[in-house]
Design an enzyme around this catalytic site. Structure first.
Site, short mmCIF file in Angstrom:
data_model
loop_
_atom_site.label_atom_id
_atom_site.label_comp_id
_atom_site.label_asym_id
_atom_site.label_seq_id
_atom_site.Cartn_x
_atom_site.Cartn_y
_atom_site.Cartn_z
N ASP A 174 -2.01 3.98 -8.95
CA ASP A 174 -2.96 3.07 -9.22
C ASP A 174 -2.36 1.96 -9.38
OD1 ASP A 174 -5.39 2.27 -10.26
OD2 ASP A 174 -5.40 3.08 -12.21
N ASN A 232 -13.89 7.26 -4.19
CA ASN A 232 -13.51 5.49 -4.00
C ASN A 232 -14.45 5.28 -2.73
OD1 ASN A 232 -9.97 6.41 -4.21
ND2 ASN A 232 -11.31 5.04 -5.48
C1 FPP Z 1 -5.48 2.91 -6.50
O1 FPP Z 1 -5.29 1.33 -6.88
C2 FPP Z 1 -5.26 3.06 -5.32
C3 FPP Z 1 -5.94 3.56 -4.18
C4 FPP Z 1 -7.32 3.88 -4.66
C5 FPP Z 1 -5.31 3.76 -3.04
C6 FPP Z 1 -4.28 4.56 -2.90
C7 FPP Z 1 -3.54 4.14 -1.57
C8 FPP Z 1 -2.38 3.79 -1.42
C9 FPP Z 1 -1.21 3.93 -2.34
C10 FPP Z 1 -2.11 3.28 0.27
C11 FPP Z 1 -1.48 4.14 0.82
C12 FPP Z 1 -1.50 5.63 0.76
C13 FPP Z 1 -0.96 6.36 1.98
C14 FPP Z 1 -1.01 7.73 1.88
C15 FPP Z 1 -0.42 5.64 3.06
P1 FPP Z 1 -6.63 0.54 -7.33
O2 FPP Z 1 -6.74 -0.03 -5.97
O3 FPP Z 1 -7.70 1.25 -7.93
O4 FPP Z 1 -6.06 -0.45 -8.01
P2 FPP Z 1 -6.55 -1.32 -9.45
O5 FPP Z 1 -7.07 -0.38 -10.50
O6 FPP Z 1 -5.68 -2.47 -9.74
O7 FPP Z 1 -8.01 -2.03 -8.39
#
Ligand code: FPP
Length: 241
Positions: free
Chosen positions: A19, A67
């Site tokens: 996250d 998501n």
């Molecule tokens: C949460 O951060 C992250 C995600 C929903 C996506 C996770 C994806 C990756 C780490 C990218 C690549 C993965 C692979 C397997 C290549 P957020 O966007 O919710 O962060 P925030 O809470 O700060 O908005």
């Protein structure tokens, strides 16, 4: 392995809720996708750190069933990122003897992405150095619901006696049926929630909530957390000592 080697006490299976990509990008005045791209580079670093740290199974939460509620631009950016990750990393994962599996509901994913996922699973099937599981369109409740549906079908068709159903029976219908339960679940970015991740499987897992945003989560930070895990006493509901 020497008796005092930290790997002796390492968790066999670590699951990570990655996250904080969005906040990391926003703090730099960049679009959210920039954070996801940086996050993808961390995935490679953490996967490659596993053997030395004694972690055999790593499961990462890449995209949840919730998501889809994000903007269309972010969703399609993430899907492109997953496609590129597979294309770019396939050979490297194979060479590093990583076996890749995907969990989650594939029905809502683009068939082209699903084909790449299937191909990567097949390509790395014989590997057993590290088992990387990528949760994509995954939700714990959704997984248990799909498993129950399949189990109910077996019962309805007379292949399973309802009185013989145990937790182990249901476990065989889960996406994770070939994996051990996680020993440790880590969530980055300071949020202390599990957000529908591996609900069934984490019944006895230890949890670590760390403030670091995922794109800043280095192999050294990972090693620090694993060292803390080595000092914990796990009881699994029993009384020890
Ligand atoms: C949460 O951060 C992250 C995600 C929903 C996506 C996770 C994806 C990756 C780490 C990218 C690549 C993965 C692979 C397997 C290549 P957020 O966007 O919710 O962060 P925030 O809470 O700060 O908005």
């Amino acid at each position: 392995m020497p008796a005092n080697d930290p790997r002796a006490k390492a968790p066999d299976h670590v699951a990570i809720i990655m996250d904080g990509n969005g906040r990391w990008a926003t703090a730099r005045g960049r679009p959210r996708l920039f954070g996801h791209q940086a996050g993808a580079r961390r995935v490679s670093e953490i996967v490659e750190a596993c053997p030395e740290l004694g972690v055999r199974y790593l499961t990462i939460f890449a995209f949840s069933t919730e998501n889809w509620k994000r903007t269309q631009a972010e969703v399609s950016g993430l899907m492109t990122l997953f496609r590129r990750y597979i294309l770019k990393e396939a050979q490297r994962l194979l060479n590093k003897r990583v076996r890749v599996r995907f969990i989650g509901d594939r029905d809502r994913l683009d068939p082209k992405l699903v084909r790449l996922m299937d191909d990567l699973e097949a390509l790395t099937e014989a590997n057993d150095h590290v088992h990387l599981t990528i949760a994509l369109n995954y939700g714990g409740r959704d997984e248990v619901t799909r498993a129950t549906r399949r189990l109910a079908r077996e019962v309805a068709e007379g292949r399973i006696d309802p009185d013989s159903v145990t937790a182990e029976t249901l476990g065989r219908f889960l996406d994770t049926h070939t994996l051990p339960d996680p020993d440790l679940v880590i969530r980055t970015s300071g949020e202390a929630r599990i957000s529908n991740f591996l609900l069934w499987q984490s019944a006895y897992a230890e949890y670590e909530f760390v403030d670091t945003l995922w794109p800043d989560f280095t192999a050294d930070k990972f090693a620090e957390i694993l060292a803390r895990f080595g000092k914990r006493e796990r009881r699994f509901g029993a009384v020890i000592g």
